[in-house]
Design a protein around this motif. Structure first.
Motif, PDB file in Angstrom:
ATOM      1  N   MET A   1      36.931  36.163 -34.997  1.00 49.71           N
ATOM      2  CA  MET A   1      36.957  34.713 -34.845  1.00 49.71           C
ATOM      3  C   MET A   1      35.557  34.128 -35.000  1.00 49.71           C
ATOM      4  SD  MET A   1      40.069  33.848 -34.498  1.00 49.71           S
ATOM      5  CE  MET A   1      39.877  32.147 -34.019  1.00 49.71           C
ATOM      6  N   ILE A   2      34.553  34.806 -34.472  1.00 48.15           N
ATOM      7  CA  ILE A   2      33.175  34.343 -34.625  1.00 48.15           C
ATOM      8  C   ILE A   2      32.793  34.285 -36.105  1.00 48.15           C
ATOM      9  CG2 ILE A   2      30.757  34.935 -34.200  1.00 48.15           C
ATOM     10  CD1 ILE A   2      32.077  33.823 -31.752  1.00 48.15           C
ATOM     11  N   MET A   3      33.092  35.339 -36.851  1.00 45.71           N
ATOM     12  CA  MET A   3      32.746  35.377 -38.267  1.00 45.71           C
ATOM     13  C   MET A   3      33.546  34.347 -39.057  1.00 45.71           C
ATOM     14  SD  MET A   3      32.022  39.397 -39.200  1.00 45.71           S
ATOM     15  CE  MET A   3      33.625  39.999 -38.686  1.00 45.71           C
ATOM     16  N   GLY A   4      34.814  34.146 -38.684  1.00 43.33           N
ATOM     17  CA  GLY A   4      35.612  33.148 -39.371  1.00 43.33           C
ATOM     18  C   GLY A   4      35.075  31.740 -39.167  1.00 43.33           C
ATOM     19  N   VAL A   5      34.712  31.401 -37.943  1.00 44.35           N
ATOM     20  CA  VAL A   5      34.198  30.062 -37.642  1.00 44.35           C
ATOM     21  C   VAL A   5      32.845  29.842 -38.310  1.00 44.35           C
ATOM     22  CG1 VAL A   5      33.312  28.610 -35.778  1.00 44.35           C
ATOM     23  CG2 VAL A   5      35.469  29.816 -35.494  1.00 44.35           C
ATOM     24  N   ILE A   6      31.984  30.864 -38.315  1.00 51.49           N
ATOM     25  CA  ILE A   6      30.657  30.709 -38.908  1.00 51.49           C
ATOM     26  C   ILE A   6      30.743  30.360 -40.384  1.00 51.49           C
ATOM     27  CG2 ILE A   6      28.600  32.005 -39.600  1.00 51.49           C
ATOM     28  CD1 ILE A   6      28.691  33.413 -36.914  1.00 51.49           C
ATOM     29  N   GLN A   7      31.582  31.081 -41.129  1.00 50.93           N
ATOM     30  CA  GLN A   7      31.611  30.865 -42.571  1.00 50.93           C
ATOM     31  C   GLN A   7      32.541  29.749 -43.008  1.00 50.93           C
ATOM     32  OE1 GLN A   7      33.655  34.044 -44.916  1.00 50.93           O
ATOM     33  NE2 GLN A   7      33.971  34.997 -42.914  1.00 50.93           N
ATOM     34  N   ALA A   8      33.473  29.357 -42.156  1.00 50.14           N
ATOM     35  CA  ALA A   8      34.406  28.304 -42.554  1.00 50.14           C
ATOM     36  C   ALA A   8      34.025  26.931 -42.022  1.00 50.14           C
ATOM     37  CB  ALA A   8      35.818  28.659 -42.078  1.00 50.14           C
ATOM     38  N   LYS A   9      33.275  26.866 -40.918  1.00 51.41           N
ATOM     39  CA  LYS A   9      32.976  25.572 -40.308  1.00 51.41           C
ATOM     40  C   LYS A   9      31.491  25.242 -40.255  1.00 51.41           C
ATOM     41  CE  LYS A   9      37.124  25.243 -37.417  1.00 51.41           C
ATOM     42  NZ  LYS A   9      37.640  25.028 -36.040  1.00 51.41           N
TER      43      LYS A   9
ATOM     44  N   SER B   1      25.680  32.035 -51.890  1.00 49.87           N
ATOM     45  CA  SER B   1      25.524  33.489 -51.944  1.00 49.87           C
ATOM     46  C   SER B   1      25.027  34.067 -50.624  1.00 49.87           C
ATOM     47  CB  SER B   1      24.548  33.866 -53.063  1.00 49.87           C
ATOM     48  OG  SER B   1      23.286  33.248 -52.849  1.00 49.87           O
ATOM     49  N   TRP B   2      24.555  33.193 -49.711  1.00 46.06           N
ATOM     50  CA  TRP B   2      24.061  33.650 -48.420  1.00 46.06           C
ATOM     51  C   TRP B   2      25.130  33.600 -47.333  1.00 46.06           C
ATOM     52  CZ3 TRP B   2      19.623  36.118 -47.654  1.00 46.06           C
ATOM     53  CH2 TRP B   2      18.635  36.016 -48.616  1.00 46.06           C
ATOM     54  N   THR B   3      26.268  33.008 -47.621  1.00 48.29           N
ATOM     55  CA  THR B   3      27.280  32.815 -46.577  1.00 48.29           C
ATOM     56  C   THR B   3      27.772  34.140 -46.020  1.00 48.29           C
ATOM     57  OG1 THR B   3      27.994  30.709 -47.542  1.00 48.29           O
ATOM     58  CG2 THR B   3      29.554  31.841 -46.079  1.00 48.29           C
ATOM     59  N   TRP B   4      28.145  35.051 -46.907  1.00 51.62           N
ATOM     60  CA  TRP B   4      28.707  36.312 -46.437  1.00 51.62           C
ATOM     61  C   TRP B   4      27.645  37.172 -45.749  1.00 51.62           C
ATOM     62  CZ3 TRP B   4      27.446  41.324 -47.840  1.00 51.62           C
ATOM     63  CH2 TRP B   4      26.564  41.463 -48.927  1.00 51.62           C
ATOM     64  N   VAL B   5      26.391  37.072 -46.197  1.00 51.52           N
ATOM     65  CA  VAL B   5      25.319  37.858 -45.590  1.00 51.52           C
ATOM     66  C   VAL B   5      25.074  37.406 -44.156  1.00 51.52           C
ATOM     67  CG1 VAL B   5      22.898  38.498 -45.742  1.00 51.52           C
ATOM     68  CG2 VAL B   5      24.252  38.253 -47.841  1.00 51.52           C
ATOM     69  N   ILE B   6      24.916  36.088 -43.968  1.00 54.79           N
ATOM     70  CA  ILE B   6      24.658  35.560 -42.623  1.00 54.79           C
ATOM     71  C   ILE B   6      25.846  35.825 -41.712  1.00 54.79           C
ATOM     72  CG2 ILE B   6      24.218  33.450 -41.304  1.00 54.79           C
ATOM     73  CD1 ILE B   6      22.740  32.366 -43.753  1.00 54.79           C
ATOM     74  N   THR B   7      27.059  35.660 -42.242  1.00 53.68           N
ATOM     75  CA  THR B   7      28.263  35.898 -41.445  1.00 53.68           C
ATOM     76  C   THR B   7      28.326  37.344 -40.970  1.00 53.68           C
ATOM     77  OG1 THR B   7      29.490  34.197 -42.647  1.00 53.68           O
ATOM     78  CG2 THR B   7      30.778  35.866 -41.481  1.00 53.68           C
ATOM     79  N   LEU B   8      28.062  38.270 -41.876  1.00 54.68           N
ATOM     80  CA  LEU B   8      28.148  39.687 -41.523  1.00 54.68           C
ATOM     81  C   LEU B   8      27.067  40.064 -40.516  1.00 54.68           C
ATOM     82  CD1 LEU B   8      29.617  42.340 -42.085  1.00 54.68           C
ATOM     83  CD2 LEU B   8      28.019  42.771 -43.950  1.00 54.68           C
ATOM     84  N   ILE B   9      25.855  39.558 -40.710  1.00 48.80           N
ATOM     85  CA  ILE B   9      24.770  39.873 -39.772  1.00 48.80           C
ATOM     86  C   ILE B   9      25.106  39.347 -38.379  1.00 48.80           C
ATOM     87  CG2 ILE B   9      22.367  39.374 -39.187  1.00 48.80           C
ATOM     88  CD1 ILE B   9      21.732  39.433 -42.170  1.00 48.80           C
ATOM     89  N   CYS B  10      25.600  38.113 -38.301  1.00 45.67           N
ATOM     90  CA  CYS B  10      25.960  37.538 -37.001  1.00 45.67           C
ATOM     91  C   CYS B  10      27.078  38.338 -36.335  1.00 45.67           C
ATOM     92  CB  CYS B  10      26.388  36.079 -37.170  1.00 45.67           C
ATOM     93  SG  CYS B  10      25.051  34.961 -37.635  1.00 45.67           S
ATOM     94  N   GLY B  11      28.080  38.741 -37.105  1.00 44.75           N
ATOM     95  CA  GLY B  11      29.181  39.517 -36.542  1.00 44.75           C
ATOM     96  C   GLY B  11      28.727  40.863 -36.021  1.00 44.75           C
ATOM     97  N   LEU B  12      27.887  41.555 -36.801  1.00 46.56           N
ATOM     98  CA  LEU B  12      27.385  42.858 -36.357  1.00 46.56           C
ATOM     99  C   LEU B  12      26.523  42.723 -35.113  1.00 46.56           C
ATOM    100  CD1 LEU B  12      26.408  44.462 -39.801  1.00 46.56           C
ATOM    101  CD2 LEU B  12      28.495  44.824 -38.476  1.00 46.56           C
ATOM    102  N   ALA B  13      25.730  41.651 -35.049  1.00 45.44           N
ATOM    103  CA  ALA B  13      24.869  41.445 -33.883  1.00 45.44           C
ATOM    104  C   ALA B  13      25.702  41.170 -32.634  1.00 45.44           C
ATOM    105  CB  ALA B  13      23.908  40.279 -34.151  1.00 45.44           C
ATOM    106  N   VAL B  14      26.723  40.330 -32.764  1.00 48.99           N
ATOM    107  CA  VAL B  14      27.576  40.009 -31.605  1.00 48.99           C
ATOM    108  C   VAL B  14      28.299  41.262 -31.116  1.00 48.99           C
ATOM    109  CG1 VAL B  14      29.626  38.729 -30.865  1.00 48.99           C
ATOM    110  CG2 VAL B  14      27.862  37.583 -32.208  1.00 48.99           C
ATOM    111  N   GLY B  15      28.871  42.032 -32.040  1.00 50.98           N
ATOM    112  CA  GLY B  15      29.569  43.251 -31.651  1.00 50.98           C
ATOM    113  C   GLY B  15      28.661  44.245 -30.951  1.00 50.98           C
ATOM    114  N   THR B  16      27.449  44.425 -31.474  1.00 49.95           N
ATOM    115  CA  THR B  16      26.506  45.366 -30.868  1.00 49.95           C
ATOM    116  C   THR B  16      26.078  44.904 -29.478  1.00 49.95           C
ATOM    117  OG1 THR B  16      25.686  45.930 -33.082  1.00 49.95           O
ATOM    118  CG2 THR B  16      24.330  46.579 -31.208  1.00 49.95           C
ATOM    119  N   LEU B  17      25.805  43.620 -29.333  1.00 46.23           N
ATOM    120  CA  LEU B  17      25.382  43.095 -28.030  1.00 46.23           C
ATOM    121  C   LEU B  17      26.483  43.232 -26.976  1.00 46.23           C
ATOM    122  CD1 LEU B  17      23.422  39.869 -29.063  1.00 46.23           C
ATOM    123  CD2 LEU B  17      22.488  41.991 -28.121  1.00 46.23           C
ATOM    124  N   LEU B  18      27.715  42.941 -27.353  1.00 48.66           N
ATOM    125  CA  LEU B  18      28.809  43.066 -26.386  1.00 48.66           C
ATOM    126  C   LEU B  18      29.058  44.530 -26.029  1.00 48.66           C
ATOM    127  CD1 LEU B  18      31.322  40.374 -27.726  1.00 48.66           C
ATOM    128  CD2 LEU B  18      29.655  40.182 -25.875  1.00 48.66           C
TER     129      LEU B  18
END
Length: 468
Positions: A132-140, A151-168
């Motif tokens: 849901m975090i990755m979906g909201v970041i790239q869609a909204k 071209s940066w949308t998927w990169v930023i989305t993936l980095i944010c998702g990996l960071a959130v998962g690792t932190l949790l």
């Protein structure tokens, strides 16, 4: 003085009479040869072994892994017969490989968790929340700053998702390791909390559509590499298999370890290469649907022939991601000091602590790695669905644990393999796919999965009791 000497001589003669006459050198050599022959000769033992047992001993194939492969073949053939040949088709096998990726990625991390006598019940909910975090970041959010199709949308989305998962994952690991709260309780709380937060992000609404480049990680026509690159990767994989076997043989010779017979090395190289090439062939004879192929031909000014245009899918990108993660996790578990610490903790936590291993920090890293892998699985799942939904990852924790256990990971800790867990994920998904083709109701599917899990744990108990 004379009496003392006489007594000493008498005692010495008594000891000689008890020991008997000293054997000569020939008798000593013969006795030693007989002893060596009786302890090292394997002739009678080999004679008692069957041909199949000698084959397994020579090739060093794990019997549990072989049993899983046999069970998988029985499942495939049984469902193919029952469904009238629908299961073993290139289309279904290709879809099966893509559908297995999410559980396979999660199972590689669950192996390390279970090996250390822990459990993670939150991976499904964590996957849903990160999705849901990755979906909201790239869609909204990102379109407002970067515009659509950046071209940066998927990169930023993936980095944010990996960071959130690792932190949790790290957060849960710290509670388990330093607050001494059992992993069952912590991750059970995570199962409820992350699922609730996933709903809270969008109030339960589904987020779609997603970035076109991001969707490549989910497979499909655009998320596969085609026939040419598939064959190239297949040939490279065969080369690495052969080089790995040769390198392993040289290492054994270097350290004076027992080596497999040459015929066994040839057999393993041929078998591994054949499996890779057969898989590539099956993926390459599954073609794009006519509508997608026509659209592709129009966009690239390709004339449409009367017989149609056959464009092979080849290997799907999520399959490459899952295989790559499997290789990395195997390297971590078997080649790095961290992996040795994990198995040492699982074998005997007290001894590992006394040996100087920082068991608490190892536990934190394991759960951080599990969170990272949950984020990778979330990216694959979201890209495959082209949407982020609140229901993503539901019951995934159960399927992940089942895959690890079916793959030979012991719930008692201390033993498990990454390859076995990934094969267990394929077994679980094969059951689901086959029952879906056979129109089995969902409740019955859950019953079958539960029965399979119980049987897998029972077989592990039997195997461990016989190994003692």
């Amino acid at each position: 003085m004379t009496s003392i000497v006489t007594s000493a001589d008498t005692a010495q003669r008594s000891r000689k009479s008890i020991r008997g006459p000293a054997p000569n050198k020939w008798e000593n050599g013969k006795a030693m040869a007989d002893m060596t022959h009786s302890t090292t000769s394997s002739g009678p033992r080999k004679a008692e072994e069957g041909a199949f047992t000698r084959f397994l001993r020579a090739t060093e194939i794990d019997t549990r892994l072989l049993g899983m492969i046999g069970a998988l073949l029985i499942i495939w053939i049984g469902f193919d017969v029952y469904t009238g040949g629908l299961f073993l088709t290139p289309r279904n096998l290709w879809n099966l490989s893509v559908q297995t990726c999410e559980i396979a990625v999660l199972a590689t991390g669950m192996v390390l968790v279970i090996v250390t006598r822990n459990i993670d019940l939150s991976v499904g909910s964590l996957l849903g929340f990160v999705a849901m975090i990755m979906g909201v970041i790239q869609a909204k959010y990102l379109p407002a700053y970067l515009g659509f199709d950046s071209s940066w949308t998927w990169v930023i989305t993936l980095i944010c998702g990996l960071a959130v998962g690792t932190l949790l994952g790290t957060f849960q690991g710290v509670i388990i390791a330093f607050l001494n709260v059992p992993s069952f309780i912590v991750t059970l709380g995570g199962l409820l909390a992350w699922r609730g937060l996933a709903w809270y992000v969008t109030s339960g609404q589904t987020v779609a559509p997603l970035d076109a480049t991001f969707r490549i990680m989910g497979g499909g026509a655009e998320g596969s590499i085609g026939a040419t690159w598939s064959w190239i990767l297949g040939v490279l994989a065969c080369v690495f298999i052969v080089l790995g076997i040769i390198g392993g043989r040289h290492q054994r010779k270097r350290f004076n370890f027992p080596r497999r017979p040459l015929w066994a090395e040839y057999f393993l190289a041929i078998l591994g290469s054949a499996l890779v090439l057969i898989t590539i062939y099956v993926f390459n004879i599954y073609y794009w649907p006519v509508g997608i192929a026509k659209k592709y031909a129009t966009e690239h000014n390709i004339p449409w022939p009367e017989t149609g245009l056959d464009i092979p899918y080849g290997i799907a990108v999520p399959v490459l991601i899952a295989v790559g993660i499997g290789i990395i996790m195997t390297f971590i578990a078997t080649r790095l000091r961290f992996g040795r610490y994990v198995f040492a903790i699982g074998g005997n936590p007290e001894a590992a602590e006394l040996a100087g291993i920082k068991t608490r920090w190892v536990t934190v890293r394991i759960f951080a790695l599990m969170g990272l892998l949950a984020a990778v699985a979330a990216a694959i799942s979201t890209a495959r669905l082209n949407a982020a939904a609140n229901s993503q990852g539901t019951t995934y924790e159960l399927f992940t644990i089942a895959a690890a256990v079916i793959g030979g990971t012991s719930l008692a800790g201390g033993s498990g393999t990454i390859a076995g867990a990934m094969l267990g994920a394929l077994v679980m998904q094969s059951l689901q796919s086959g029952m879906g083709l056979a129109n089995v109701d969902t409740p019955i599917q859950n019953v079958v999965v539960g029965v399979v899990l119980v049987i897998a744990v029972w077989l592990d108990i039997v195997y461990r009791s016989r190994a003692k």
